[in-house]
Write a protein that holds these residues in place. Sequence first.
Motif, PDB file in Angstrom:
ATOM      1  N   ARG A 359      48.640   2.552  33.077  1.00  4.57           N
ATOM      2  CA  ARG A 359      48.930   1.549  34.103  1.00  4.57           C
ATOM      3  C   ARG A 359      50.208   1.858  34.870  1.00  4.57           C
ATOM      4  NH1 ARG A 359      47.641  -4.147  30.924  1.00  4.57           N
ATOM      5  NH2 ARG A 359      45.365  -3.930  30.888  1.00  4.57           N
ATOM      6  N   ALA A 364      46.955   4.420  38.944  1.00  3.87           N
ATOM      7  CA  ALA A 364      46.613   3.122  38.367  1.00  3.87           C
ATOM      8  C   ALA A 364      47.249   1.991  39.164  1.00  3.87           C
ATOM      9  CB  ALA A 364      47.060   3.070  36.910  1.00  3.87           C
ATOM     10  N   LEU A 367      45.114   1.551  42.180  1.00  3.90           N
ATOM     11  CA  LEU A 367      43.801   0.969  41.905  1.00  3.90           C
ATOM     12  C   LEU A 367      43.893  -0.509  41.546  1.00  3.90           C
ATOM     13  CD1 LEU A 367      42.149   3.850  39.829  1.00  3.90           C
ATOM     14  CD2 LEU A 367      41.611   3.184  42.174  1.00  3.90           C
ATOM     15  N   PHE A 368      44.945  -0.870  40.806  1.00  5.27           N
ATOM     16  CA  PHE A 368      45.057  -2.238  40.312  1.00  5.27           C
ATOM     17  C   PHE A 368      46.033  -3.083  41.125  1.00  5.27           C
ATOM     18  CE2 PHE A 368      44.143   0.114  36.209  1.00  5.27           C
ATOM     19  CZ  PHE A 368      42.785  -0.143  36.277  1.00  5.27           C
ATOM     20  N   LYS A 369      46.375  -2.608  42.299  1.00  6.74           N
ATOM     21  CA  LYS A 369      47.351  -3.327  43.112  1.00  6.74           C
ATOM     22  C   LYS A 369      46.865  -4.727  43.456  1.00  6.74           C
ATOM     23  CE  LYS A 369      50.149  -2.807  47.292  1.00  6.74           C
ATOM     24  NZ  LYS A 369      50.418  -1.954  48.480  1.00  6.74           N
ATOM     25  N   LYS A 370      45.594  -4.866  43.741  1.00  6.77           N
ATOM     26  CA  LYS A 370      45.038  -6.153  44.130  1.00  6.77           C
ATOM     27  C   LYS A 370      44.658  -7.014  42.932  1.00  6.77           C
ATOM     28  CE  LYS A 370      43.154  -4.349  48.459  1.00  6.77           C
ATOM     29  NZ  LYS A 370      41.926  -4.186  49.290  1.00  6.77           N
ATOM     30  N   ASN A 371      44.802  -6.448  41.733  1.00  8.20           N
ATOM     31  CA  ASN A 371      44.370  -7.187  40.543  1.00  8.20           C
ATOM     32  C   ASN A 371      45.535  -7.509  39.612  1.00  8.20           C
ATOM     33  OD1 ASN A 371      41.670  -6.985  41.364  1.00  8.20           O
ATOM     34  ND2 ASN A 371      41.491  -4.962  40.436  1.00  8.20           N
ATOM     35  N   LYS A 372      46.751  -7.576  40.151  1.00  7.02           N
ATOM     36  CA  LYS A 372      47.913  -7.845  39.302  1.00  7.02           C
ATOM     37  C   LYS A 372      47.811  -9.199  38.619  1.00  7.02           C
ATOM     38  CE  LYS A 372      51.390  -4.917  41.509  1.00  7.02           C
ATOM     39  NZ  LYS A 372      52.692  -4.894  42.213  1.00  7.02           N
ATOM     40  N   LEU A 375      45.334  -8.974  35.784  1.00  9.22           N
ATOM     41  CA  LEU A 375      45.856  -8.218  34.656  1.00  9.22           C
ATOM     42  C   LEU A 375      46.902  -9.014  33.882  1.00  9.22           C
ATOM     43  CD1 LEU A 375      46.214  -4.674  36.262  1.00  9.22           C
ATOM     44  CD2 LEU A 375      44.512  -5.416  34.601  1.00  9.22           C
TER      45      LEU A 375
END
Length: 415
Positions: A359, A364, A367-372, A375
């Motif tokens: 992460r 990562a 990819l996960f910027k919009k899903n902080k 998460l």
Amino acid sequence: MNLSNSSQCLNGGQYFRYNNETSKWWSCKCLPCFKGSLCEIQYNYIQFSWTSLISVDIQYSKTNNEKIILKSIYFIITTLIFLISIIQNVFCLITYFRKQIRITTCGIYLINYSLYSLLSITLREITIINTIIIDKYNFFICPILPALSSIIISLSLWTSSFIAAERMLIECFGYSLYRTRKYSFIFSIILLNLIFLTHITEFKRRKLKPDPILPNIYRCTSDDFEWSEKPWKIIDRILTREYLHIGVPCLLHLISTIFILPHIVKHKIYINETENQFWQILLIQLKRHKDFLIPPILVMLCTLPRLLVELITSQYCLDFNMKFILRIYILFRYIYYLPQTIPFFIYVYPSSVYTNQFRQTKIALYLFKKNKTFLSQTDVMRKEKRIVDLKLLDSPQISYEQPVCTAKSTDPTWV
């Protein structure tokens, strides 16, 4: 027409004699895996490489539509596996190259494993494209490419067993997680040389031969050595791939699992009230340390079927019309390559430490910027569940014996 078992037909063939007013002639009906006017020619498709078996499955289709469908199925499946493997191994490499992982001996083995997996899947994709689309063979396609592929797959399987053994040494025998990495480099170099030496016979066994049924079509086969080549035959039997390069790594995985499993449970638990609580705590421990169990168990489940199938089918003949057995054999080969296809789900995702390291990588974060938010909520739920599990483990109704294994590492998920 008269039927008899005349000695004119060889290898158990049945003799047919036709008599009528205009002509007299005879023929032999051969058993599976024999052909020729007297059934004098023997063949066995089990000796073909698995990509050649895919070609056999396609070429012996009854209609052109069936050929097109089979070509599409094999190409799509192999290409999807190739793309998934590339993505997963790249994710693994950027995780393993982080300082906190690459400074460990286990980290070196994990890096090697992903590199071998990338090479293996690339060679396999080249072979499949040649088999399905180009359908031409040369010296590189046979024997060089199958032999190299076999070497790299064996390296990958042996390296996975080294990872399991390293975890066992750290968890159960007190080896330091951060001891010098020179041991992993030395063992990796020794392994590379030994695997290459034990696969020398692969370059000699692989031969390009005409298809026994279809004219003007050649297949890459794996022939047994003639008796005139007795030294090669002895070497090949001693270093046979089924026993040495599949059986021994699986045995190492099994041994490491047997040693680590008591440590995962940590203590022999005596329950004063209900037996259900014991199983609940046991499941919690296994789930918490799933990163120790998933890799060896999955590798064994994917590898042993191929070993069993090859040992069983090596005693039998595989004819071109045995479609079901042929496709089962091909299916088990695809399953055999599964650990090299999904290493991220085997080694990184089950480990909270490796997942956290992934992460922190740039890819990562992108990819996960919009899903902080998602998460962070997931992390909170995991922490709450872990607190509940710890309270359950600290229950005064449970008494413990001394642990079977002890580890110097405070966080076993590092390895």
